[in-house]
Design an enzyme around this catalytic site. Sequence first.
Site, PDB file in Angstrom:
ATOM      1  N   HIS A  65     -12.127-141.409   1.951  1.00 17.14           N
ATOM      2  CA  HIS A  65     -12.681-141.173   3.289  1.00 17.14           C
ATOM      3  C   HIS A  65     -14.172-140.862   3.278  1.00 17.14           C
ATOM      4  O   HIS A  65     -14.758-140.659   4.337  1.00 17.14           O
ATOM      5  CB  HIS A  65     -11.902-140.034   3.958  1.00 17.14           C
ATOM      6  CG  HIS A  65     -12.104-138.744   3.232  1.00 17.14           C
ATOM      7  ND1 HIS A  65     -11.478-138.461   2.035  1.00 17.14           N
ATOM      8  CD2 HIS A  65     -12.898-137.679   3.490  1.00 17.14           C
ATOM      9  CE1 HIS A  65     -11.872-137.273   1.611  1.00 17.14           C
ATOM     10  NE2 HIS A  65     -12.736-136.772   2.480  1.00 17.14           N
ATOM     11  N   ASP A  66     -14.777-140.782   2.098  1.00 18.62           N
ATOM     12  CA  ASP A  66     -16.223-140.528   2.015  1.00 18.62           C
ATOM     13  C   ASP A  66     -16.997-141.779   1.614  1.00 18.62           C
ATOM     14  O   ASP A  66     -18.221-141.726   1.494  1.00 18.62           O
ATOM     15  CB  ASP A  66     -16.516-139.451   0.944  1.00 18.62           C
ATOM     16  CG  ASP A  66     -15.933-138.102   1.295  1.00 18.62           C
ATOM     17  OD1 ASP A  66     -15.829-137.794   2.495  1.00 18.62           O
ATOM     18  OD2 ASP A  66     -15.577-137.356   0.362  1.00 18.62           O
ATOM     19  N   ASP A 124      -4.638-131.119   0.606  1.00 14.52           N
ATOM     20  CA  ASP A 124      -6.056-131.059   0.264  1.00 14.52           C
ATOM     21  C   ASP A 124      -6.469-129.594   0.376  1.00 14.52           C
ATOM     22  O   ASP A 124      -6.406-129.016   1.467  1.00 14.52           O
ATOM     23  CB  ASP A 124      -6.824-131.916   1.282  1.00 14.52           C
ATOM     24  CG  ASP A 124      -8.133-132.444   0.754  1.00 14.52           C
ATOM     25  OD1 ASP A 124      -8.734-131.763  -0.081  1.00 14.52           O
ATOM     26  OD2 ASP A 124      -8.551-133.530   1.204  1.00 14.52           O
ATOM     27  N   ASP A 145     -10.716-129.981  -3.285  1.00 15.24           N
ATOM     28  CA  ASP A 145     -11.936-130.537  -2.697  1.00 15.24           C
ATOM     29  C   ASP A 145     -13.189-129.934  -3.348  1.00 15.24           C
ATOM     30  O   ASP A 145     -13.238-128.729  -3.600  1.00 15.24           O
ATOM     31  CB  ASP A 145     -11.928-130.187  -1.201  1.00 15.24           C
ATOM     32  CG  ASP A 145     -13.129-130.714  -0.458  1.00 15.24           C
ATOM     33  OD1 ASP A 145     -13.196-131.933  -0.259  1.00 15.24           O
ATOM     34  OD2 ASP A 145     -14.009-129.912  -0.075  1.00 15.24           O
ATOM     35  N   ASP A 205      -1.891-137.745  14.054  1.00 13.43           N
ATOM     36  CA  ASP A 205      -1.194-136.466  13.891  1.00 13.43           C
ATOM     37  C   ASP A 205      -0.015-136.606  12.928  1.00 13.43           C
ATOM     38  O   ASP A 205       0.319-137.714  12.484  1.00 13.43           O
ATOM     39  CB  ASP A 205      -0.733-135.932  15.264  1.00 13.43           C
ATOM     40  CG  ASP A 205      -0.041-137.003  16.084  1.00 13.43           C
ATOM     41  OD1 ASP A 205       0.778-137.745  15.496  1.00 13.43           O
ATOM     42  OD2 ASP A 205      -0.311-137.128  17.297  1.00 13.43           O
ATOM     43  N   ASP A 222      -1.454-142.000  15.945  1.00 14.11           N
ATOM     44  CA  ASP A 222      -1.373-140.984  16.995  1.00 14.11           C
ATOM     45  C   ASP A 222      -0.020-141.097  17.690  1.00 14.11           C
ATOM     46  O   ASP A 222       0.301-142.147  18.246  1.00 14.11           O
ATOM     47  CB  ASP A 222      -2.531-141.231  17.976  1.00 14.11           C
ATOM     48  CG  ASP A 222      -2.438-140.349  19.204  1.00 14.11           C
ATOM     49  OD1 ASP A 222      -1.749-139.323  19.146  1.00 14.11           O
ATOM     50  OD2 ASP A 222      -3.068-140.712  20.222  1.00 14.11           O
ATOM     51  N   ASP A 259      -3.190-138.722  22.503  1.00 13.41           N
ATOM     52  CA  ASP A 259      -4.452-137.995  22.748  1.00 13.41           C
ATOM     53  C   ASP A 259      -5.627-138.595  21.984  1.00 13.41           C
ATOM     54  O   ASP A 259      -6.727-138.058  21.996  1.00 13.41           O
ATOM     55  CB  ASP A 259      -4.286-136.494  22.435  1.00 13.41           C
ATOM     56  CG  ASP A 259      -4.035-136.240  20.945  1.00 13.41           C
ATOM     57  OD1 ASP A 259      -3.977-137.214  20.159  1.00 13.41           O
ATOM     58  OD2 ASP A 259      -3.890-135.061  20.575  1.00 13.41           O
ATOM     59  N   GLU A 307     -11.558-133.182  -7.022  1.00 18.30           N
ATOM     60  CA  GLU A 307     -12.727-134.008  -6.687  1.00 18.30           C
ATOM     61  C   GLU A 307     -13.870-133.437  -7.509  1.00 18.30           C
ATOM     62  O   GLU A 307     -14.326-132.325  -7.258  1.00 18.30           O
ATOM     63  CB  GLU A 307     -13.045-133.917  -5.195  1.00 18.30           C
ATOM     64  CG  GLU A 307     -14.156-134.878  -4.819  1.00 18.30           C
ATOM     65  CD  GLU A 307     -14.866-134.511  -3.520  1.00 18.30           C
ATOM     66  OE1 GLU A 307     -15.490-135.395  -2.932  1.00 18.30           O
ATOM     67  OE2 GLU A 307     -14.821-133.348  -3.097  1.00 18.30           O
ATOM     68  N   ASN A 323       1.039-138.961  20.208  1.00 16.35           N
ATOM     69  CA  ASN A 323       1.130-138.411  21.561  1.00 16.35           C
ATOM     70  C   ASN A 323       0.038-138.882  22.527  1.00 16.35           C
ATOM     71  O   ASN A 323      -0.154-138.298  23.590  1.00 16.35           O
ATOM     72  CB  ASN A 323       1.164-136.880  21.514  1.00 16.35           C
ATOM     73  CG  ASN A 323      -0.100-136.314  20.877  1.00 16.35           C
ATOM     74  OD1 ASN A 323      -0.984-137.079  20.485  1.00 16.35           O
ATOM     75  ND2 ASN A 323      -0.190-135.012  20.765  1.00 16.35           N
TER      76      ASN A 323
HETATM   77  C1  GLC Z   1     -15.502-133.380  -0.022  1.00 13.36           C
HETATM   78  C2  GLC Z   1     -14.746-134.165   1.022  1.00 13.36           C
HETATM   79  C3  GLC Z   1     -15.672-134.476   2.155  1.00 13.36           C
HETATM   80  C4  GLC Z   1     -16.147-133.173   2.750  1.00 13.36           C
HETATM   81  C5  GLC Z   1     -16.781-132.277   1.692  1.00 13.36           C
HETATM   82  C6  GLC Z   1     -16.953-130.878   2.178  1.00 13.36           C
HETATM   83  O1  GLC Z   1     -16.507-134.109  -0.597  1.00 13.36           O
HETATM   84  O2  GLC Z   1     -14.181-135.294   0.459  1.00 13.36           O
HETATM   85  O3  GLC Z   1     -15.084-135.271   3.128  1.00 13.36           O
HETATM   86  O4  GLC Z   1     -17.079-133.425   3.758  1.00 13.36           O
HETATM   87  O5  GLC Z   1     -15.978-132.189   0.538  1.00 13.36           O
HETATM   88  O6  GLC Z   1     -15.725-130.230   2.248  1.00 13.36           O
END
Ligand code: GLC
Length: 585
Positions: A360-361, A127, A229, A58, A50, A54, A286, A52
């Site tokens: 991140h999932d 993405d 995605d 970013d 971050d 908040d 993905e 700034n």
């Molecule tokens: C993909 C992303 C995930 C998101 C989902 C819906 O699986 O990696 O984080 O919630 O798509 O867009």
Amino acid sequence: MKKRIYRILAVLTAACLLLAASGAGAAKAENELWWKNTIAYEIYVRSFKDSNGDGTGDLRGIIMELDHLQELGVGAIWLTPCYDSPQADNGYDIADYYKIDPAYGTMEDMDELISEAGKRGIRIVMDLVFNHTSDKNAWFEESRSGRDNPKSDWYIWADPKEDGSAPTNWRSIFGGSAWEYDETRGQYYLHTFLKEQPDLNWENPEVRQALIDVANFWVDKGVGGFRLDAITYIKKPAVFADGKPDAADGLSGIHALTADTPGILDFLREFQAAVSVGTDIFIVGEANGVPSQELPEWVGRDGVMDMIFEISHVLIDLPDEMNWCETREWKLPEWKMLFSDSQEMTRATKGWVPVFLENHDQPRSINHFLPEGADRVAGGKALGTLLLTTRGTPFIMQGEELGLVNVNWSSIDDYQDVSTHNHYKFALAEGYSEEEAMAAVQRFSRDNARTPVQWTDAENAGFTTGTPWLPVNDDYRTFNAASEEADPDSVLNWYITLSRLRKEHAELVDGTYEELFPEHEQVFAYIRENEEAKAVILINLSTEPAAYDAACVEGMELLVSSAGKAEKGQLAPLEAVIYEGPAGN
Ligand code: GLC
């Protein structure tokens, strides 16, 4: 015309970067495709840095930390969505593909990021969330305004069943019905994910063209590639029919009914022709639901994209993605087979895979794949070795290079991720106890990998001067980038060592892959070999010492051992070693 000029410039820039990165004396690369010769790094923008105060990461924060990534040898940054969004799913619900969300910065910041990263030999990968938009996207607002507007068919609308209920009994990936009723149209719209994420109708050529235009806008900005995605869901079945109920809610999981529907490759081939052919960008999809046998149709000589995230190895313990309480035990040979399988399947058509253990999932890999109680430093190095020496482009999840681990929050209210809350509710409705549901949350919550990156031992780990949107893992005083930089034995320095080895020993990047001892229950071992050299990598993924047949490394030199020293035929708990010798032996 503008695009052609950009394409030529992009190719020239990439060629210069490649020359600069390869350096004198480096062995020949498998080919000139820059993204096969680099390391990719996922930035979850909200949690990276971050600038700034908040509390939210970013774009300017990323610019501040580019040197960290350069030191790691990163050549591509996958940025999670930072477009304008109501943030129902942290940006995976896009309101405007042509605008940066004010929480993350401005388009000028993005231009600066692309340029500053470029100066360090790093390309930005956007993405693209194209299965759905946000329900606040102007396209959807128009579509839902009535049945006869120009965009009425841009989303998937269907009439209620005779009794007024949803058109089918499909359950969305995040739980609950996949249909939402809209008063104005008197119809339901489909959402594979949240109700705030209506699915686009890819059957409509205008939709496909609009998405191609979005992608080309970003190509013209000079990005290095795209992650597509949830791309396996874009093609829906011709007939919408109820599935067999598979849980107490009477619904039927949408994944099994709509993922990888025949005809999907035509959409993707059209997209590829209009966006990436003739450029040097790469597309990685993905692709949950694509079995490894189908890999040759997706990637490689006749593929519709350059790489796909095939996720069977991260789902090994979860037979039903909706039910986090029902896990299964697995043994190392099975896990290794999943890796080797995608290698096998891509061999004949020269396909390429992204190598990953986290994103991140997913939970942190140290918790996910190593025995309970494993030493996190030794374990982080062992997994890092696998990540950086298997054949394919490694994708490091931010913080993975620091050996970060899961959080262990005690109340569901501590978790922010919308899917975590839905999984928790689903578990309770299925009859699991609160304790069971909470244990599952601690194990699988997506927030585990989304806590802020730990930069220093200062308050909030140097991530922000304000209040972080998600608490920092409380181990940050010991595990952070600054202290790991100073410690030669840290996970971070091991990653840097391996990243340098990849430059000096090209077989680790462009060599063939052959698994050794597939039945070994402790050791993951394989050969990487090109025309000049052969490397043998042996990784003990158990917390006990391990023995292996030393014939496979006879006459070879030890390049590196994560335990500092090595004895042929023996591995310390969680030790990783790399031996090298001449090719053809
Ligand atoms: C993909 C992303 C995930 C998101 C989902 C819906 O699986 O990696 O984080 O919630 O798509 O867009």
